[in-house]
Design a protein around this motif. Structure first.
Motif, PDB file in Angstrom:
ATOM      1  N   PRO A 249      71.993  55.294  24.850  1.00 27.49           N
ATOM      2  CA  PRO A 249      71.216  55.935  23.780  1.00 27.49           C
ATOM      3  C   PRO A 249      69.995  56.627  24.356  1.00 27.49           C
ATOM      4  O   PRO A 249      69.510  56.269  25.436  1.00 27.49           O
ATOM      5  N   LEU A 250      69.482  57.620  23.632  1.00 28.15           N
ATOM      6  CA  LEU A 250      68.303  58.335  24.112  1.00 28.15           C
ATOM      7  C   LEU A 250      67.110  57.399  24.234  1.00 28.15           C
ATOM      8  O   LEU A 250      66.235  57.585  25.081  1.00 28.15           O
ATOM      9  N   SER A 251      67.068  56.393  23.385  1.00 22.76           N
ATOM     10  CA  SER A 251      66.022  55.375  23.436  1.00 22.76           C
ATOM     11  C   SER A 251      66.532  54.152  22.704  1.00 22.76           C
ATOM     12  O   SER A 251      67.298  54.263  21.740  1.00 22.76           O
TER      13      SER A 251
ATOM     14  N   LEU B 294      61.376  62.793  27.040  1.00 23.17           N
ATOM     15  CA  LEU B 294      60.869  62.653  28.408  1.00 23.17           C
ATOM     16  C   LEU B 294      61.669  61.692  29.273  1.00 23.17           C
ATOM     17  O   LEU B 294      61.614  61.779  30.500  1.00 23.17           O
ATOM     18  N   GLY B 295      62.390  60.765  28.665  1.00 21.96           N
ATOM     19  CA  GLY B 295      62.928  59.635  29.404  1.00 21.96           C
ATOM     20  C   GLY B 295      61.941  58.489  29.321  1.00 21.96           C
ATOM     21  O   GLY B 295      60.733  58.694  29.166  1.00 21.96           O
TER      22      GLY B 295
ATOM     23  N   LYS C 118      68.085  71.227  23.889  1.00 18.82           N
ATOM     24  CA  LYS C 118      69.198  70.351  24.255  1.00 18.82           C
ATOM     25  C   LYS C 118      69.303  70.219  25.773  1.00 18.82           C
ATOM     26  O   LYS C 118      69.498  69.122  26.304  1.00 18.82           O
ATOM     27  N   ASP C 119      69.197  71.341  26.473  1.00 20.01           N
ATOM     28  CA  ASP C 119      69.302  71.326  27.929  1.00 20.01           C
ATOM     29  C   ASP C 119      68.201  70.462  28.540  1.00 20.01           C
ATOM     30  O   ASP C 119      68.441  69.706  29.491  1.00 20.01           O
ATOM     31  N   TRP C 120      66.989  70.589  27.995  1.00 20.64           N
ATOM     32  CA  TRP C 120      65.877  69.803  28.536  1.00 20.64           C
ATOM     33  C   TRP C 120      66.090  68.304  28.311  1.00 20.64           C
ATOM     34  O   TRP C 120      65.912  67.500  29.227  1.00 20.64           O
ATOM     35  N   ILE C 121      66.486  67.935  27.095  1.00 21.08           N
ATOM     36  CA  ILE C 121      66.711  66.515  26.785  1.00 21.08           C
ATOM     37  C   ILE C 121      67.829  65.963  27.652  1.00 21.08           C
ATOM     38  O   ILE C 121      67.738  64.842  28.169  1.00 21.08           O
ATOM     39  N   LYS C 122      68.879  66.759  27.838  1.00 18.97           N
ATOM     40  CA  LYS C 122      70.000  66.325  28.664  1.00 18.97           C
ATOM     41  C   LYS C 122      69.541  66.046  30.096  1.00 18.97           C
ATOM     42  O   LYS C 122      69.909  65.038  30.704  1.00 18.97           O
ATOM     43  N   LYS C 123      68.727  66.953  30.635  1.00 19.95           N
ATOM     44  CA  LYS C 123      68.229  66.773  32.002  1.00 19.95           C
ATOM     45  C   LYS C 123      67.306  65.565  32.100  1.00 19.95           C
ATOM     46  O   LYS C 123      67.362  64.802  33.068  1.00 19.95           O
ATOM     47  N   ALA C 124      66.431  65.386  31.101  1.00 20.72           N
ATOM     48  CA  ALA C 124      65.515  64.244  31.111  1.00 20.72           C
ATOM     49  C   ALA C 124      66.283  62.938  31.061  1.00 20.72           C
ATOM     50  O   ALA C 124      65.953  61.969  31.768  1.00 20.72           O
ATOM     51  N   GLN C 125      67.324  62.890  30.235  1.00 26.44           N
ATOM     52  CA  GLN C 125      68.121  61.674  30.117  1.00 26.44           C
ATOM     53  C   GLN C 125      68.951  61.428  31.377  1.00 26.44           C
ATOM     54  O   GLN C 125      69.119  60.285  31.805  1.00 26.44           O
TER      55      GLN C 125
END
Length: 316
Positions: free
Chosen positions: A32-34, A52-53, A93-100
């Motif tokens: 999960p993202l968090s 951010l992660g 979306k791309d940023w969240i994907k990379k952070a995760q």
């Protein structure tokens, strides 16, 4: 002694067969993202970790509001990949994907570090197949009759095959990157074929190179004599015919099996990107300016002001 990694597998097999109505799944679900509750009425902690992660979100929580906003501005510039002055939903979306992905990679390598000393017996900064084999299967190798309840010989052969795929330079020793691929093959592109192969070997009982509906359902659960069929079985039959068997030939091939166990969709990332866009898009043009993001900085990132402000609120 059989090491914890192997024993975990054995226990999973045992526990999986001890609950007759429970569905067993082979799908490698994304983290999960968090793990925090997503409730904007309480706080935006979930959004901070999603954006951010987890580790970076904690780091931002220690910053002053000014420094937190300054760093968010730098992130906005990075998100705007086509430099048009806006952040689109796709760029979010791309940023969240990379952070995760970065957070998940850290988790994997933390796991590698935790196990490394158990297997690198000669402390040469690589783990040879012989080292891994002796640590994991030592008791079986000493007395192959002692643990006849499980086919450790078969498991050892599968491990060696996976080890060789992870060992990209072919020296039968794994550095930390290769060992990470061995332990977590589902997270590495060059390991996906071996994940599919192992899955199909487990489920394809008739050995025809495909997974039919009976094998698909049977892998999740085997009905005991007189046992009533669980409700989820019918749902899974529909899933198989409507979504798993994409070419409608009554069985899953390797490509269809890959799509099943390693899904490439990012529904939770899409949902979070839409949420951040909706909450920040002041003029409702379906894209964000830097000002719009910074004006809603508390949604994207945290700072020390959160706890301090809450303390003032509680005090007065």
């Amino acid at each position: 002694m059989i090491r914890p990694l192997l024993m975990c597998f054995v226990l999973c097999v045992v526990s999986g067969s001890s609950k007759p109505t429970e569905k067993k799944s082979r799908v490698h679900e994304e983290e999960p993202l968090s793990h925090l509750e997503h409730d904007d009425d309480k706080n935006h902690d979930y959004d901070h970790e999603a954006f951010l992660g987890e580790d970076q979100a904690k780091a931002f929580d220690q910053l002053t509001p000014e420094e937190s906003q300054r760093r968010l501005g730098i992130i906005v510039d990075k998100m705007d990949s086509n430099t048009d002055g806006f952040v689109s939903e796709e760029e979010l979306k791309d940023w969240i994907k990379k952070a995760q992905k970065k957070a998940q990679t850290k988790h994997i390598y933390d796991n590698v570090e935790h196990q490394w000393k158990d297997f690198d017996l000669n402390h040469d900064d690589v783990i040879s197949w012989e080292e891994y084999k002796n640590v994991t299967y030592g008791s079986y190798l000493e007395d192959s009759q002692a643990d006849s309840a499980y086919n450790y010989s078969h498991m050892m052969s599968r491990d060696e095959r996976r080890f060789r795929v992870a060992d990209r330079n072919g020296d039968l020793s794994a550095d930390k990157q290769e060992f990470a691929a061995f332990l977590h093959p589902e997270e590495h592109e060059h390991m996906k074929d071996i994940v599919v192969q192992e899955t199909m070997e487990d489920i394809d009982k008739n050995g025809d190179g495909f997974i039919d509906l009976k094998e698909y359902i049977g892998d999740m659960h085997t009905l005991e004599e007189g046992e009533e069929e669980p409700e989820w079985m019918e749902s899974e039959r529909q899933q198989f015919s409507e979504f798993r068997d994409k070419n409608k030939d009554g069985k899953m091939d390797r490509e269809e099996t890959l799509d099943w166990i390693l899904p490439s969709d990012y529904d939770h990332i899409v949902a979070e990107a839409k949420h951040l866009l909706h909450e920040s898009d002041a003029n409702k043009d379906q894209k964000l300016t830097k000002s719009e993001i910074l004006n809603k900085h508390d949604l994207f990132v945290g700072s020390q002001i959160t706890d301090f402000g809450q303390a003032l609120h509680d005090e007065f």
